[in-house]
Design a protein around this motif. Structure first.
Motif, PDB file in Angstrom:
ATOM      1  N   ILE A  87       0.841  -1.201   0.000  1.00 25.97           N
ATOM      2  CA  ILE A  87       0.000   0.000   0.000  1.00 25.97           C
ATOM      3  C   ILE A  87       0.873   1.247   0.000  1.00 25.97           C
ATOM      4  O   ILE A  87       1.855   1.326   0.754  1.00 25.97           O
ATOM      5  CB  ILE A  87      -0.920  -0.018   1.244  1.00 25.97           C
ATOM      6  N   VAL A  88       0.527   2.201  -0.858  1.00 28.95           N
ATOM      7  CA  VAL A  88       1.184   3.513  -0.822  1.00 28.95           C
ATOM      8  C   VAL A  88       0.139   4.553  -0.411  1.00 28.95           C
ATOM      9  O   VAL A  88      -1.074   4.293  -0.454  1.00 28.95           O
ATOM     10  CB  VAL A  88       1.823   3.895  -2.176  1.00 28.95           C
ATOM     11  N   LYS A 147      -7.980  -2.847   9.337  1.00 30.30           N
ATOM     12  CA  LYS A 147      -7.425  -1.918  10.339  1.00 30.30           C
ATOM     13  C   LYS A 147      -5.959  -1.602  10.018  1.00 30.30           C
ATOM     14  O   LYS A 147      -5.513  -0.449  10.121  1.00 30.30           O
ATOM     15  CB  LYS A 147      -7.535  -2.593  11.711  1.00 30.30           C
ATOM     16  N   SER A 148      -5.216  -2.632   9.600  1.00 29.79           N
ATOM     17  CA  SER A 148      -3.791  -2.452   9.301  1.00 29.79           C
ATOM     18  C   SER A 148      -3.572  -1.623   8.045  1.00 29.79           C
ATOM     19  O   SER A 148      -2.542  -0.942   7.920  1.00 29.79           O
ATOM     20  CB  SER A 148      -3.110  -3.817   9.139  1.00 29.79           C
ATOM     21  N   ALA A 149      -4.515  -1.694   7.110  1.00 31.76           N
ATOM     22  CA  ALA A 149      -4.359  -0.929   5.861  1.00 31.76           C
ATOM     23  C   ALA A 149      -4.223   0.562   6.162  1.00 31.76           C
ATOM     24  O   ALA A 149      -3.472   1.287   5.502  1.00 31.76           O
ATOM     25  CB  ALA A 149      -5.548  -1.188   4.940  1.00 31.76           C
ATOM     26  N   TRP A 150      -4.944   1.018   7.180  1.00 37.93           N
ATOM     27  CA  TRP A 150      -4.814   2.436   7.568  1.00 37.93           C
ATOM     28  C   TRP A 150      -3.409   2.737   8.071  1.00 37.93           C
ATOM     29  O   TRP A 150      -2.853   3.802   7.805  1.00 37.93           O
ATOM     30  CB  TRP A 150      -5.823   2.791   8.662  1.00 37.93           C
ATOM     31  N   LEU A 151      -2.838   1.785   8.850  1.00 38.47           N
ATOM     32  CA  LEU A 151      -1.479   2.000   9.367  1.00 38.47           C
ATOM     33  C   LEU A 151      -0.486   2.192   8.217  1.00 38.47           C
ATOM     34  O   LEU A 151       0.495   2.919   8.340  1.00 38.47           O
ATOM     35  CB  LEU A 151      -1.031   0.819  10.237  1.00 38.47           C
ATOM     36  N   MET A 152      -0.777   1.515   7.099  1.00 40.02           N
ATOM     37  CA  MET A 152       0.129   1.594   5.930  1.00 40.02           C
ATOM     38  C   MET A 152      -0.132   2.863   5.104  1.00 40.02           C
ATOM     39  O   MET A 152       0.545   3.091   4.113  1.00 40.02           O
ATOM     40  CB  MET A 152      -0.054   0.378   5.017  1.00 40.02           C
ATOM     41  N   GLY A 153      -1.185   3.605   5.449  1.00 35.76           N
ATOM     42  CA  GLY A 153      -1.441   4.852   4.747  1.00 35.76           C
ATOM     43  C   GLY A 153      -2.542   4.808   3.706  1.00 35.76           C
ATOM     44  O   GLY A 153      -2.604   5.693   2.836  1.00 35.76           O
ATOM     45  N   ALA A 154      -3.427   3.823   3.793  1.00 36.93           N
ATOM     46  CA  ALA A 154      -4.536   3.752   2.829  1.00 36.93           C
ATOM     47  C   ALA A 154      -5.369   5.030   2.878  1.00 36.93           C
ATOM     48  O   ALA A 154      -5.504   5.661   3.937  1.00 36.93           O
ATOM     49  CB  ALA A 154      -5.421   2.541   3.131  1.00 36.93           C
ATOM     50  N   ASP A 204      -6.915  -0.038  -5.898  1.00 40.29           N
ATOM     51  CA  ASP A 204      -5.450  -0.147  -6.043  1.00 40.29           C
ATOM     52  C   ASP A 204      -4.946  -1.470  -5.478  1.00 40.29           C
ATOM     53  O   ASP A 204      -4.008  -2.069  -6.002  1.00 40.29           O
ATOM     54  CB  ASP A 204      -4.769   1.011  -5.312  1.00 40.29           C
ATOM     55  N   VAL A 205      -5.573  -1.882  -4.387  1.00 38.88           N
ATOM     56  CA  VAL A 205      -5.152  -3.102  -3.697  1.00 38.88           C
ATOM     57  C   VAL A 205      -6.405  -3.870  -3.279  1.00 38.88           C
ATOM     58  O   VAL A 205      -7.353  -3.268  -2.774  1.00 38.88           O
ATOM     59  CB  VAL A 205      -4.329  -2.768  -2.425  1.00 38.88           C
ATOM     60  N   VAL A 206      -6.408  -5.176  -3.494  1.00 36.91           N
ATOM     61  CA  VAL A 206      -7.469  -6.010  -2.932  1.00 36.91           C
ATOM     62  C   VAL A 206      -6.817  -7.063  -2.037  1.00 36.91           C
ATOM     63  O   VAL A 206      -5.855  -7.726  -2.441  1.00 36.91           O
ATOM     64  CB  VAL A 206      -8.314  -6.697  -4.021  1.00 36.91           C
ATOM     65  N   ILE A 207      -7.327  -7.167  -0.829  1.00 33.56           N
ATOM     66  CA  ILE A 207      -6.839  -8.174   0.115  1.00 33.56           C
ATOM     67  C   ILE A 207      -7.904  -9.252   0.234  1.00 33.56           C
ATOM     68  O   ILE A 207      -9.041  -8.977   0.618  1.00 33.56           O
ATOM     69  CB  ILE A 207      -6.555  -7.547   1.496  1.00 33.56           C
ATOM     70  N   GLU A 208      -7.522 -10.466  -0.098  1.00 36.51           N
ATOM     71  CA  GLU A 208      -8.460 -11.592  -0.069  1.00 36.51           C
ATOM     72  C   GLU A 208      -8.316 -12.293   1.269  1.00 36.51           C
ATOM     73  O   GLU A 208      -7.288 -12.934   1.530  1.00 36.51           O
ATOM     74  CB  GLU A 208      -8.158 -12.526  -1.248  1.00 36.51           C
ATOM     75  N   ALA A 209      -9.326 -12.168   2.116  1.00 35.32           N
ATOM     76  CA  ALA A 209      -9.267 -12.750   3.460  1.00 35.32           C
ATOM     77  C   ALA A 209     -10.448 -13.691   3.673  1.00 35.32           C
ATOM     78  O   ALA A 209     -11.134 -13.628   4.691  1.00 35.32           O
ATOM     79  CB  ALA A 209      -9.251 -11.635   4.511  1.00 35.32           C
ATOM     80  N   VAL A 210     -10.688 -14.530   2.692  1.00 38.88           N
ATOM     81  CA  VAL A 210     -11.844 -15.420   2.742  1.00 38.88           C
ATOM     82  C   VAL A 210     -11.392 -16.882   2.726  1.00 38.88           C
ATOM     83  O   VAL A 210     -11.602 -17.625   3.674  1.00 38.88           O
ATOM     84  CB  VAL A 210     -12.800 -15.155   1.566  1.00 38.88           C
ATOM     85  N   GLY A 211     -10.777 -17.292   1.616  1.00 41.69           N
ATOM     86  CA  GLY A 211     -10.274 -18.660   1.532  1.00 41.69           C
ATOM     87  C   GLY A 211     -11.256 -19.626   0.911  1.00 41.69           C
ATOM     88  O   GLY A 211     -12.182 -19.237   0.176  1.00 41.69           O
ATOM     89  N   PRO A 238      -6.891   6.287  14.295  1.00 42.04           N
ATOM     90  CA  PRO A 238      -5.746   6.132  15.204  1.00 42.04           C
ATOM     91  C   PRO A 238      -4.594   5.382  14.519  1.00 42.04           C
ATOM     92  O   PRO A 238      -4.791   4.293  13.980  1.00 42.04           O
ATOM     93  CB  PRO A 238      -6.312   5.299  16.360  1.00 42.04           C
ATOM     94  N   GLY A 239      -3.428   5.993  14.522  1.00 41.59           N
ATOM     95  CA  GLY A 239      -2.249   5.333  13.960  1.00 41.59           C
ATOM     96  C   GLY A 239      -2.109   5.432  12.458  1.00 41.59           C
ATOM     97  O   GLY A 239      -1.209   4.820  11.878  1.00 41.59           O
ATOM     98  N   TRP A 240      -2.988   6.243  11.818  1.00 37.44           N
ATOM     99  CA  TRP A 240      -2.918   6.306  10.357  1.00 37.44           C
ATOM    100  C   TRP A 240      -1.497   6.656   9.901  1.00 37.44           C
ATOM    101  O   TRP A 240      -0.885   7.610  10.396  1.00 37.44           O
ATOM    102  CB  TRP A 240      -3.903   7.356   9.795  1.00 37.44           C
ATOM    103  N   GLY A 241      -1.003   5.856   8.958  1.00 39.51           N
ATOM    104  CA  GLY A 241       0.290   6.152   8.353  1.00 39.51           C
ATOM    105  C   GLY A 241       1.506   5.790   9.190  1.00 39.51           C
ATOM    106  O   GLY A 241       2.639   6.063   8.773  1.00 39.51           O
ATOM    107  N   ALA A 242       1.295   5.133  10.349  1.00 37.88           N
ATOM    108  CA  ALA A 242       2.446   4.785  11.190  1.00 37.88           C
ATOM    109  C   ALA A 242       3.441   3.900  10.447  1.00 37.88           C
ATOM    110  O   ALA A 242       4.642   3.948  10.696  1.00 37.88           O
ATOM    111  CB  ALA A 242       1.974   4.096  12.471  1.00 37.88           C
TER     112      ALA A 242
END
Lengths: 379, 186
Positions: A172-173, A192-199, A246-253, B22-26
């Motif tokens: 993710i950029v 939730k993690s996608a936001w941490l990566m800057g989505a 831009d990105v699709v995350i497959e979390a089904v299986g 919370p934590g966006w872009g960390a």
């Protein structure tokens, strides 16, 4: 617990496992969880799944016994155990591919070792039990920090680490539109993690309203119930200026819903290595040149995947079982900072004696079930 | 809508997202992502060996023929046994993981194993009980109607298959036993 055939499990008395290798530990389980991928076992989808096998690759516990060469753990330590069993020294482990160890699974070269996940992943009993054998105790387990909530520690052993890893696989950029297929525990953590990566935008797709509500509240995501739309891909295109995500995350299986024929041939009749609906939606829903991150578990035989479209769109397909312990230092920072609270998705806690009920409830998606924690009798 | 060089509807700005999430872009910088790059040689796995000690060898332990040796550690949870064990051993000894026959034989082995073990259980004080082992008795405590209906769930369309898949073989086996005994009496 033991497996007694498709859709059937029960509690049985087994001997306490013994040290079989100098770097083994025996762990008394204090908490375990039922994973979505356990349902593939429960439904008889995994190959070489023997009657009497004990499931459970998400567990924490207390070290009960250690082998003669164990240096990093001692009896009484409180440990969290990644679902990967790995030696730490083979060609793959030496390169950080800790989910792809070549030294622990005699039954297959394509997959590493996993607790309680059939003989196709090595034939190790799992942690939905009072005691479990933990090979390479100096490599996999880690002592649970005093400040960490036990349920949060438990969820780090697979679901959280896998979801976080899946967001990383998406490359993710800043500002990317990320679609997550599946609002189960892994999908929720990936969103939730996608936001941490800057989505810039996160959209979660499922067919269970109660899980989509959790995606909105827990993961701050927009949601789509695919059962309420005529054509999911058309909707996704409309939502993304006709381009695709831009990105699709497959979390089904392997047990994806959304196409009756694919579900029945792939999931019920076992004529494919799983139902490829979510994989194909990922290929169709991502933009040209985009990235598909695949977290879903599939069986080892063929599946009807739209590979031609993946080629024509120039996609990057990224996938692996998560190398769980690599994620832990950074995840602990995020939990400590308050960015992640993994146990917010736990809906049920059951004693091990009620394991048949736990599996039925999770499998049939009853009672708002998202994540069930199992409490062994010896805990 | 015309297709142009940028997204027509850009996503919210970083400042807006940072204020809301919370934590966006960390982990915006890939250096902060623990799985970047995928392969690394500088990680400490905890292993204090170049090659681990070997678990005592069991010559009867099955292995993939793609492996050059039995792995130094292996699972011992449910050793091969019975006719299902023979099927599985043949799958491992004859076919690589690349062959469909390998997996199809293992699937066959699973079904034969289930039949063998169900029959074996009837010779014990705790025979298999598909009612309790499927957990269906818990249905009424878990809001079966509200959970399944009232919203659109895609799986409701094929739920009718599950009882057939679970109970079908038991009903069929019962019918076969019934016919055999009737045949003997007749």
């Amino acid at each position: 617990m033991v497996y007694r055939g498709p859709y059937k499990v029960r509690v049985e008395e087994k001997d306490i496992p013994r040290i079989e290798h100098p770097n083994d530990a025996i762990v008394r389980v204090t908490k375990a969880a039922i994973c979505g991928s356990d349902l593939h076992l429960y439904h008889g989808l995994m190959t070489d799944l023997r009657i009497g096998h004990t499931f459970g690759h998400e567990f924490i516990g207390i070290v009960h016994e250690v082998g003669s060469s164990v240096q990093n753990l001692k009896v009484g330590d409180r440990v969290m155990v990644p679902f990967n069993i790995y030696c730490g020294s083979c060609f793959f482990c030496a390169r950080g591919l800790w989910s792809n160890c070549h030294n622990v699974n005699a039954n297959a070269t394509a997959v590493g070792g996993i607790y309680g996940y059939s003989h196709t992943t090595g034939g190790f009993d799992g942690g939905q039990a009072d005691y479990v054998r933990v090979p390479f105790a100096d490599v996999g387990p880690a002592i649970i920090p005093d400040w960490l909530d036990e349920e949060d520690a438990l969820l780090m052993t697979d679901a959280l680490s896998t979801g976080y890893f899946g967001a990383q696989l998406g490359d993710i950029v800043e500002g990317d539109t990320v679609v997550v297929l599946g609002a189960g525990p892994v999908g929720l953590y990936a969103a939730k993690s996608a936001w941490l990566m800057g989505a810039g935008r996160v959209i979660v797709v499922d067919h269970l309203d109660y899980r989509l509500e959790k995606a909105a509240t827990f993961a701050h995501a927009e949601t789509i119930n695919f059962a309420e739309v005529d054509d999911l891909i058309v909707l996704l295109k409309k939502e993304t200026d006709g381009l695709g995500a831009d990105v699709v995350i497959e979390a089904v299986g392997a047990e994806a819903d959304g196409n009756l024929l694919q579900h029945i041939t792939g999931s019920k009749l076992k004529l494919q290595g799983g139902s490829p609906i979510a994989l194909n939606w990922a290929i169709d829903g991502v933009r040209k040149g985009g990235t598909v991150s695949i977290l879903g578990a599939y069986g080892p035989i063929f599946s009807a995947i739209k590979f031609g479209d993946a080629v024509n769109k120039g996609l990057t397909l990224r996938m692996n079982q998560a190398p769980v312990k690599r994620q832990w230092p950074r995840l602990l920072e995020h939990i400590k900072a308050g960015y992640l609270k993994p146990s917010d998705i736990v809906t049920h806690r059951i004693p091990l004696e009620h394991i048949a009920e736990g599996y039925h409830m999770f499998s049939s998606k009853l009672d708002g079930c998202i994540k069930t924690i199992v409490l062994p009798s010896a805990a | 809508m015309a297709y142009i060089s940028e997204k027509t509807h850009p996503n919210p700005s970083a400042a807006e997202l940072r204020a809301r999430i919370p934590g966006w872009g960390a982990d915006l910088d890939p250096v902060n992502r623990p799985s970047f790059p995928r392969e690394r040689r500088d990680l400490d796995s905890g292993a204090h060996w170049d090659y681990p000690e070997e678990q005592p060898r069991d010559p009867s332990r099955e292995k993939s023929i793609e492996h050059l040796q039995l792995t130094p550690v292996y699972g011992t949870a449910q050793p091969l046994k019975g006719f299902s064990g023979a099927i599985r051993r043949f799958a491992y000894e004859r076919f690589s993981e690349a062959r469909a026959a390998h997996w199809l034989l293992l699937i066959l082995g699973d079904r034969v194993d289930a039949i063998e073990e169900h029959l074996r259980s009837f010779a014990t004080l705790r025979p298999d009980n598909p009612i309790t082992q499927t957990g269906v008795l818990s249905e009424f405590r878990r809001h079966p109607i509200k959970s399944r209906f009232g919203s659109k769930r895609a799986d409701v369309k094929h739920m009718w298959l599950d009882p057939i898949l679970v109970a079908g073989p038991w009903v069929l086996a019962g019918y076969v036993v019934y016919r055999v005994f009737r045949g003997k009496k007749g």
